[in-house]
Design a protein around this motif. Sequence first.
Motif, PDB file in Angstrom:
ATOM      1  N   PHE A   1       0.817  -1.188   0.000  1.00  0.00           N
ATOM      2  CA  PHE A   1       0.000   0.000   0.000  1.00  0.00           C
ATOM      3  C   PHE A   1       0.859   1.250   0.000  1.00  0.00           C
ATOM      4  CE2 PHE A   1       0.567  -0.278   4.623  1.00  0.00           C
ATOM      5  CZ  PHE A   1       0.679   1.059   4.992  1.00  0.00           C
ATOM      6  N   ILE A   2       0.300   2.305  -0.548  1.00  0.00           N
ATOM      7  CA  ILE A   2       0.976   3.592  -0.601  1.00  0.00           C
ATOM      8  C   ILE A   2       0.270   4.538   0.353  1.00  0.00           C
ATOM      9  CG2 ILE A   2       1.717   5.494  -2.076  1.00  0.00           C
ATOM     10  CD1 ILE A   2       2.884   2.738  -2.797  1.00  0.00           C
ATOM     11  N   SER A   3       0.980   5.070   1.334  1.00  0.00           N
ATOM     12  CA  SER A   3       0.381   6.032   2.244  1.00  0.00           C
ATOM     13  C   SER A   3       0.491   7.441   1.634  1.00  0.00           C
ATOM     14  CB  SER A   3       1.102   5.979   3.590  1.00  0.00           C
ATOM     15  OG  SER A   3       2.450   6.386   3.440  1.00  0.00           O
ATOM     16  N   PRO A   4      -0.333   8.393   2.030  1.00  0.00           N
ATOM     17  CA  PRO A   4      -1.266   8.297   3.149  1.00  0.00           C
ATOM     18  C   PRO A   4      -2.638   7.769   2.757  1.00  0.00           C
ATOM     19  CG  PRO A   4      -1.219  10.540   2.367  1.00  0.00           C
ATOM     20  CD  PRO A   4      -0.230   9.769   1.517  1.00  0.00           C
ATOM     21  N   GLU A   5      -2.860   7.492   1.461  1.00  0.00           N
ATOM     22  CA  GLU A   5      -4.187   7.075   1.021  1.00  0.00           C
ATOM     23  C   GLU A   5      -4.518   5.635   1.390  1.00  0.00           C
ATOM     24  OE1 GLU A   5      -1.815   8.100  -1.000  1.00  0.00           O
ATOM     25  OE2 GLU A   5      -2.392  10.093  -1.733  1.00  0.00           O
ATOM     26  N   ASP A   6      -3.493   4.846   1.760  1.00  0.00           N
ATOM     27  CA  ASP A   6      -3.676   3.422   2.037  1.00  0.00           C
ATOM     28  C   ASP A   6      -4.260   2.687   0.835  1.00  0.00           C
ATOM     29  OD1 ASP A   6      -2.658   3.852   4.501  1.00  0.00           O
ATOM     30  OD2 ASP A   6      -4.530   3.630   5.596  1.00  0.00           O
ATOM     31  N   THR A   7      -3.877   3.116  -0.346  1.00  0.00           N
ATOM     32  CA  THR A   7      -4.347   2.476  -1.572  1.00  0.00           C
ATOM     33  C   THR A   7      -3.497   1.253  -1.866  1.00  0.00           C
ATOM     34  OG1 THR A   7      -5.008   4.624  -2.460  1.00  0.00           O
ATOM     35  CG2 THR A   7      -4.800   2.814  -4.019  1.00  0.00           C
ATOM     36  N   LEU A   8      -4.134   0.150  -2.159  1.00  0.00           N
ATOM     37  CA  LEU A   8      -3.415  -1.086  -2.442  1.00  0.00           C
ATOM     38  C   LEU A   8      -2.954  -1.125  -3.891  1.00  0.00           C
ATOM     39  CD1 LEU A   8      -5.628  -3.677  -0.543  1.00  0.00           C
ATOM     40  CD2 LEU A   8      -3.319  -2.963   0.073  1.00  0.00           C
ATOM     41  N   TYR A   9      -1.684  -1.447  -4.080  1.00  0.00           N
ATOM     42  CA  TYR A   9      -1.111  -1.552  -5.406  1.00  0.00           C
ATOM     43  C   TYR A   9      -0.599  -2.966  -5.624  1.00  0.00           C
ATOM     44  CZ  TYR A   9      -1.096   3.524  -6.047  1.00  0.00           C
ATOM     45  OH  TYR A   9      -1.460   4.826  -6.193  1.00  0.00           O
ATOM     46  N   SER A  10      -0.986  -3.583  -6.706  1.00  0.00           N
ATOM     47  CA  SER A  10      -0.491  -4.907  -7.038  1.00  0.00           C
ATOM     48  C   SER A  10       0.954  -4.831  -7.506  1.00  0.00           C
ATOM     49  CB  SER A  10      -1.361  -5.527  -8.131  1.00  0.00           C
ATOM     50  OG  SER A  10      -0.763  -6.690  -8.650  1.00  0.00           O
TER      51      SER A  10
ATOM     52  N   GLY B   1       5.824   8.137  -8.910  1.00  0.00           N
ATOM     53  CA  GLY B   1       5.106   9.074  -8.063  1.00  0.00           C
ATOM     54  C   GLY B   1       4.862   8.589  -6.653  1.00  0.00           C
ATOM     55  N   VAL B   2       5.672   7.620  -6.189  1.00  0.00           N
ATOM     56  CA  VAL B   2       5.488   7.047  -4.863  1.00  0.00           C
ATOM     57  C   VAL B   2       6.256   7.854  -3.823  1.00  0.00           C
ATOM     58  CG1 VAL B   2       5.917   5.031  -3.419  1.00  0.00           C
ATOM     59  CG2 VAL B   2       5.119   4.737  -5.762  1.00  0.00           C
ATOM     60  N   GLU B   3       5.592   8.224  -2.739  1.00  0.00           N
ATOM     61  CA  GLU B   3       6.238   8.929  -1.636  1.00  0.00           C
ATOM     62  C   GLU B   3       6.629   7.956  -0.526  1.00  0.00           C
ATOM     63  OE1 GLU B   3       6.921  12.181  -1.237  1.00  0.00           O
ATOM     64  OE2 GLU B   3       6.136  12.811  -3.177  1.00  0.00           O
ATOM     65  N   LYS B   4       5.705   7.109  -0.132  1.00  0.00           N
ATOM     66  CA  LYS B   4       5.935   6.136   0.941  1.00  0.00           C
ATOM     67  C   LYS B   4       5.236   4.834   0.570  1.00  0.00           C
ATOM     68  CE  LYS B   4       5.785   9.818   4.404  1.00  0.00           C
ATOM     69  NZ  LYS B   4       5.022  10.376   5.544  1.00  0.00           N
ATOM     70  N   ALA B   5       5.827   3.726   0.973  1.00  0.00           N
ATOM     71  CA  ALA B   5       5.225   2.437   0.664  1.00  0.00           C
ATOM     72  C   ALA B   5       5.710   1.384   1.635  1.00  0.00           C
ATOM     73  CB  ALA B   5       5.577   2.005  -0.770  1.00  0.00           C
ATOM     74  N   CYS B   6       4.880   0.397   1.879  1.00  0.00           N
ATOM     75  CA  CYS B   6       5.334  -0.770   2.633  1.00  0.00           C
ATOM     76  C   CYS B   6       4.518  -1.975   2.219  1.00  0.00           C
ATOM     77  CB  CYS B   6       5.268  -0.540   4.145  1.00  0.00           C
ATOM     78  SG  CYS B   6       3.617  -0.520   4.832  1.00  0.00           S
ATOM     79  N   HIS B   7       5.061  -3.146   2.481  1.00  0.00           N
ATOM     80  CA  HIS B   7       4.406  -4.392   2.100  1.00  0.00           C
ATOM     81  C   HIS B   7       3.189  -4.633   2.966  1.00  0.00           C
ATOM     82  CE1 HIS B   7       3.837  -8.441   0.711  1.00  0.00           C
ATOM     83  NE2 HIS B   7       3.944  -8.909   1.924  1.00  0.00           N
ATOM     84  N   ARG B   8       2.147  -5.172   2.359  1.00  0.00           N
ATOM     85  CA  ARG B   8       0.935  -5.496   3.093  1.00  0.00           C
ATOM     86  C   ARG B   8       0.391  -6.832   2.599  1.00  0.00           C
ATOM     87  NH1 ARG B   8      -3.230  -2.719   5.601  1.00  0.00           N
ATOM     88  NH2 ARG B   8      -1.512  -1.602   6.613  1.00  0.00           N
ATOM     89  N   ASN B   9       0.345  -7.819   3.485  1.00  0.00           N
ATOM     90  CA  ASN B   9      -0.296  -9.075   3.141  1.00  0.00           C
ATOM     91  C   ASN B   9      -1.800  -8.841   3.109  1.00  0.00           C
ATOM     92  OD1 ASN B   9       1.927 -10.901   2.940  1.00  0.00           O
ATOM     93  ND2 ASN B   9       2.155 -10.759   5.159  1.00  0.00           N
TER      94      ASN B   9
END
Length: 213
Positions: free
Chosen positions: A55-64, A122-130
């Motif tokens: 997911f990409i914060s701050p929107e918490d949008t999930l990206y494949s 265009g990614v600012e922040k990201a982390c892995h999300r199961n």
Amino acid sequence: MNQTILTLLQSIEKNFEISDYGKECCIICGTDKNITKEHLLPKWVFENDVKKSFFISPEDTLYSYRLSYLPCCKTCNSSVLGNFEHHIREILKRENKNFTISEKEDIIFWIKYLDFKFKIFGVEKACHRNTKSKSNIGLWNKPKNNPKNFFYDLFDLPATTNSLIISEPKQKNFDFFYWKDHYFSITLPQCNVSIIYFFTNKIENIEEFCNIF
């Protein structure tokens, strides 16, 4: 510097002299012919598991992972980038983790190349999300920023490798954290390695970064 990395740098540098980022073109050589997908994270990193998302914060949008990519021509993807990724993978999966200074600089360059791609995307922040989400968000249309602003960071390797921390992973699962211009962390269980790299001195400890998420 490893020859495959030098080739990559020279190819990208030439690209900025000829490419038009108003259209879909190869991020390496600038051509708009035979475009393929250059994933933000290489498929070998997440073991080509199409069920994984981040997911990409701050929107918490999930990206494949499999749908988060940039345009790259078939030639560059299979030769220039293929040799580059093979070189990095061979270093990381080696049983002996006592890397030389040169190898550490190559790893840092790999991280900076990933950072380069994330910035274009265009990614600012990201982390892995199961997740079991079927989100397919992540398709690239047009550049969010001018890549010229980011390219020259690739040349600016640190005078020392003190900002790079490599260790045996405490967990056996893939993990990933990214904060633009600050921090990059990735755990690769298939290589039995965890990598942390600080782009700046603004973050003094891991806990501070993790609290952001």
